[in-house]
Structure formats: C-alpha cells, structure tokens
Scaffold this motif. Sequence first.
Motif, PDB file in Angstrom:
ATOM      1  N   ALA B 136      30.511 -14.924  -9.612  1.00 44.09           N
ATOM      2  CA  ALA B 136      31.960 -14.712  -9.546  1.00 44.09           C
ATOM      3  C   ALA B 136      32.691 -15.872 -10.232  1.00 44.09           C
ATOM      4  N   ALA B 137      32.220 -17.087  -9.977  1.00 42.06           N
ATOM      5  CA  ALA B 137      32.858 -18.257 -10.591  1.00 42.06           C
ATOM      6  C   ALA B 137      32.726 -18.210 -12.114  1.00 42.06           C
ATOM      7  N   ILE B 139      32.475 -15.555 -14.012  1.00 43.96           N
ATOM      8  CA  ILE B 139      33.386 -14.526 -14.545  1.00 43.96           C
ATOM      9  C   ILE B 139      34.804 -15.097 -14.639  1.00 43.96           C
ATOM     10  N   LEU B 140      35.213 -15.818 -13.593  1.00 38.37           N
ATOM     11  CA  LEU B 140      36.544 -16.429 -13.642  1.00 38.37           C
ATOM     12  C   LEU B 140      36.646 -17.403 -14.817  1.00 38.37           C
ATOM     13  N   ALA B 143      37.143 -15.771 -17.996  1.00 41.19           N
ATOM     14  CA  ALA B 143      38.507 -15.237 -18.087  1.00 41.19           C
ATOM     15  C   ALA B 143      39.503 -16.347 -18.396  1.00 41.19           C
ATOM     16  N   PHE B 171      37.994  -7.415 -17.222  1.00 40.02           N
ATOM     17  CA  PHE B 171      37.336  -8.658 -17.603  1.00 40.02           C
ATOM     18  C   PHE B 171      36.234  -8.343 -18.617  1.00 40.02           C
TER      19      PHE B 171
END
Lengths: 346, 346
Positions: B136-137, B139-140, B143, B171
């Motif tokens: 998740a980190a 992917i952020l 982005a 994303f």
Amino acid sequence: MRIPALIDPHVHMREPGATHKEDWASGTAAALVGGFTQVLAMPNTDPPVVDRVSLEKAEQLAVMNARCDFSLYLGAGPNNLARTAELAGKTAGLKLYLDQTYGPLRLDAMSLWQAHFRTWPKDRPLVAHAEGRTLAAAILMAALVDRPLHLAHVATREEILLVRAAKQRGFKVTCEVTPHHLFLTSEDLTGGWGEVRPRLGTQADVDALWAHLAVIDCFATDHAPHTAAEKASAESPPGFPGLETALPLFLTAVHEGRLTLDDVLTRMGDNVRRIFNIPAQPESWVKVDLDKKHTLSAQGMHTKAGWTPFEGWDVHGAVREVMLRGKTVFRDGQVLAQPGYGQRIR
Amino acid sequence: MRIPALIDPHVHMREPGATHKEDWASGTAAALVGGFTQVLAMPNTDPPVVDRVSLEKAEQLAVMNARCDFSLYLGAGPNNLARTAELAGKTAGLKLYLDQTYGPLRLDAMSLWQAHFRTWPKDRPLVAHAEGRTLAAAILMAALVDRPLHLAHVATREEILLVRAAKQRGFKVTCEVTPHHLFLTSEDLTGGWGEVRPRLGTQADVDALWAHLAVIDCFATDHAPHTAAEKASAESPPGFPGLETALPLFLTAVHEGRLTLDDVLTRMGDNVRRIFNIPAQPESWVKVDLDKKHTLSAQGMHTKAGWTPFEGWDVHGAVREVMLRGKTVFRDGQVLAQPGYGQRIR
C-alpha cells in the motif's frame, strides 16, 4: 495577555480502568492548568470504548468528573464495524490503531481498516495511529475511499516529508505533532522513562519537524500518563504526561523566535476546531504571562503521573487564569472548576 | 497447437555468485523447456547488479551463456541513486526490494525509495517487492511522483483486493502473481521446503487470487532456485524453481476450465510485453500438446535446483517444440540452443 482557550485533540484520561494513572477529575484539572478547555479523549481505556455500552459508560464517568469540556473517540475494533456509524455523531471521531500501542485496539488486517475507512461517515473525523510505511499505507487507504484522514503524532523526518508530499498532491490529510517529539530526542531520557509511541526520534527528525511547521496542522499533547513507579519499572509502558507542559514549552519557543504566537494558537485552536468540527465556546479564554520565567517540575502538577519528561526545564510563559463558559476555572495556581463542570462537546 | 513464445518478467539466474544453484546456461535451458524465449533477470546476484560495472559483468556472463533472450534488472540500493537513470535504457527495469528477501538489496528508508521512484525515468519499468502494508505504501509513493509501478508476486487476498481498489481509483499499478501462490498453500510443503517470499498463503488467499484473475496482469514464475540440500537445511533460503512447471500447471488449469488459454497467453505474453515495453521476436513460437498427460518431476529438469515444489503433480499439457528467431531451440525433450544463442532484449 488573553489568548483563545485551547483544545487538545489527543489525550488519554485512563478512566475507566486505570485511575491510579489518571482520572477525569485529575486529567481535566491538568488540562485547565495547561490552558485547555476542551479535550478529545482516546478510546484505549479498560474496557475500551468500542460500542454504545462502553461509550455510554465512559461518557457517564466524564460527565460526572470532568472539569473541562470533552468528547470521546470511538475505537475501531475487529468486531464493531457494523455499529460505528450510528455512534459517529456522539463521538470526537473514530480512532484506528494501526501500529503498536498501549492497549488491545491494534488492527492488523489492512482489509479491516479499509472497511472502517469506508464505513465511518466521511464528514466525521477519522484519526489513525500509523507510523512509517503504515502511515503511507493509511494515506493510500483514505484516498481509495476518498475520505479525509487525520494522522496522529507524526514523529519522524520520513513521516513529515510524506505528509507534505501527500498534501502537495491533493490528498486529504491533516496531521498533529506532539510537544515531546518537537522538544526531545531519544538521547534525552534514559531507559523506561523514554518509552513512548511513536518513539522519540533523532535530532534530524526533530529538525525536520521544525523545518516543516507549515505541514503541521495541530499540536496535540498525546497526554498519556503512567506513574513514576511504572515508568521506572523494567516493563515501562509507553506514554508521557503532557497537558501541563505543552503551552509553556511552545510559549518559550515563541520567546526564542522559533515560531510565532499565532503559529501556536492556530495549531492549538483554530485548526483543531476546523478538522474536528468543534464549535467555539462562549466566554472562554486564557490569560497568559508571556514573560514569566519558571522551571517545569512534576511537583505541584495536577496529573497523577507524578513526573514529567521536562523536569527542570526553564521556560518562558505561564497560564495565569482560565475562563470557561463565563466561569473562572483556574487562577493563580488554583483549579476552581469542580468535577462535573465539564460538558460534552457533542 | 502453436502459441506465441512466452516471456517471464521475474527470474533469478544466480550468476554471478551462486552458480551451484543456477547459471545462465542451465536457467535459460529451463526457460526454453518451459516455453519461455525471453526472461527478465533479477539483480540480487553476488555481486548485486547496482551500477555500470556490476551490470556489465552480469551482462557479459548472460551474453556468453544464455540460450534464450534476456534483459537484466538494476537493483535500487542506498548508494546508487545518482547513477540509475543513465543505465535505464539498457535494463529490464529498476527493482526495489522493500521487504525481506534473499540477498542484500533491501531498502528500509521510505525516503530512499521515494527518491528512487522519482529519479527512475517514468517510461521505464519500476518493479517493487512490497508485501502487505508496504505494498500500500509503495502504491502511494508511486502516486506521489505520478509514475507507473509494477508489483511483483502479489500473494494474498489483502494484496489483490488492494491492487483492485487502486486500479479502480485510477492509480497506475500493474501486478504479477506466481504459479506457486496460485497452486499451493502454506499447508502443502513442510519445513524449509515451503520457504519462499512472499510466503505461501492460506486457501482463502489462493481463492482470492483466482477470484480476481482480472486484476492480475502477468504470471511470473519468480524462478528462484536453491539446491535440495539447501532447502532441506535448517536455514532454508527462500525460493522455488518455477520455469519448467509454470506452463504445464496453467494448461492444466485451462483443461479444468479454471481459466482460458487466452487468459494464460495474455498474462505470459502480451501484458508483459506492454508493461515492460518488450518488442515481439520474429519467427518465435511454442508448440504445445494440450492433451498430453504427464507427471511433474525434478528428474530430468534442466534447472540445477534438483527439486520442485510440484513433484508428483499430474498435469495436462506439455511443451513439444520451441522456435526462437527462426531456430528450433527445443524439441521433444532436447534443448538445442547453445549457450550464447540468447540475445539482449535491450
């Protein structure tokens, strides 16, 4: 001079369950002494505040014993997903513990926090304890469900840079930083005395927080008292008391020119009001003496902790008097509000 | 029937540094037997591929010994930030190890991976080993710098749901899943034999991966051979061989109606080509016998691993012949391409 009364969006009152550490009467006395007339209390009590029954029980204790106004967070747990939204209007917000903390409320499964992020009403505050890459993951999760997220106690260079980048890219994040992460490094306290979550950082972390003051929306004490005996033990629980030292520390920083009084008041008032949707209190203010030199000491403090990580610090600036809803609740060292004078914020 | 030749975007050839586990000659023989004529090789060799010198050394070994076409990843390290971009055009992509893996390339500091995400050219592949909340980190982070990100070996229900949600929100993420995460659970192998990163999941994880086939862009073997003696030891290193078993396993799933042949070919060909910007090879194809029943066994395999997690599995479908750039490189069990026939993809 008079300043607006302060709000602390992050305190632990320890009642119910651990009233030898703090209770609503002692904790809100400490709040008033510190210039705070509103506190938002965390749900990792015993029992934790996770449903209607535990919320009402904790609220009843607060109603009876609080000397200042308050609201209680609801804790996101593994089993309360279906019932949080209906309680949203009566709470400070929903708190998610995504990393190691004090108490049983940690959420390990990302799918569970995603579900909480989705279920909790978007116009109600949602606060995450999320460190390092978990903080990054939490920001993504909030973006995936297109909702605002408030990040508790940002503590490291890495984290504040991440929050800055996320804000720059338009992610709906806000954050708070504690006094202890701004004024202490891991070198400053020994053994169990320094145990706190998030941990105290390096000088580089502290410097980065100060360098990115513009990214910090709120100052929050994360007042988390444990007794001196507990902190001295081999199994020191994480947490520091903070309500009675925050404002003097920030006023000292103002005195030293590290930030302006307006920087402080914005982060201990207006921004908290806006992020947590807290109405202003009528006839409420704090009289401070900006030039008063004194030395911080746990002696005479109102928290039951009985110690402070800032023991012996020389500071500039003191609270003289606090007016709350037309009544003088603190003056010249005396707490004048009785337990029960505090009201719920919602 | 003839199918297009396959590409594997994730293999470990172990050369230089651990040629008792695999080398370019043996590893690419295994690739051809498995129907792959192009492989993208990971940088956690010894020395790791992190700069011009180590890249050229590894490339030289590949040029001399590979039997199929190849490209090498560059590894993101703590000290090579300033020099990666200039090498981008000669590599398969940049690989970031953000979680525990085999070898020394793990990047702990988020600020460092953010810097790599920013520096690496946006039109060049960037692949992350990132599990759970690290995924998740990551992917952020992608982005925040507005760049595409390919996620290696997605393995859990939580991860595939997250990738789905991220794709739905626009994303720029793609992902691969390995055969072992699709066909095995943590119950299937005992002790060190089951050691692999990411770990094998539960049946619920496996079911979720199959249920979200549409979210999976690529199948990648993560061919990561260690010898049987190493796997049987108390300190079993993580990793499975996979090149010679992947296509038979997927053809068996086609036979069983779990997915279509087109589903397989898209994920082992077209999608890999698109994501990694790999040109088609002229006069290259694979002849498969979809009805051939046989039993998988390490006996007779070309990898040096000497074992397979799929030992004794009955499968439907076999590779009969492989044509690579106009030359028959595999037919009826015989690898016909010599070391050195393989060419760099870029």
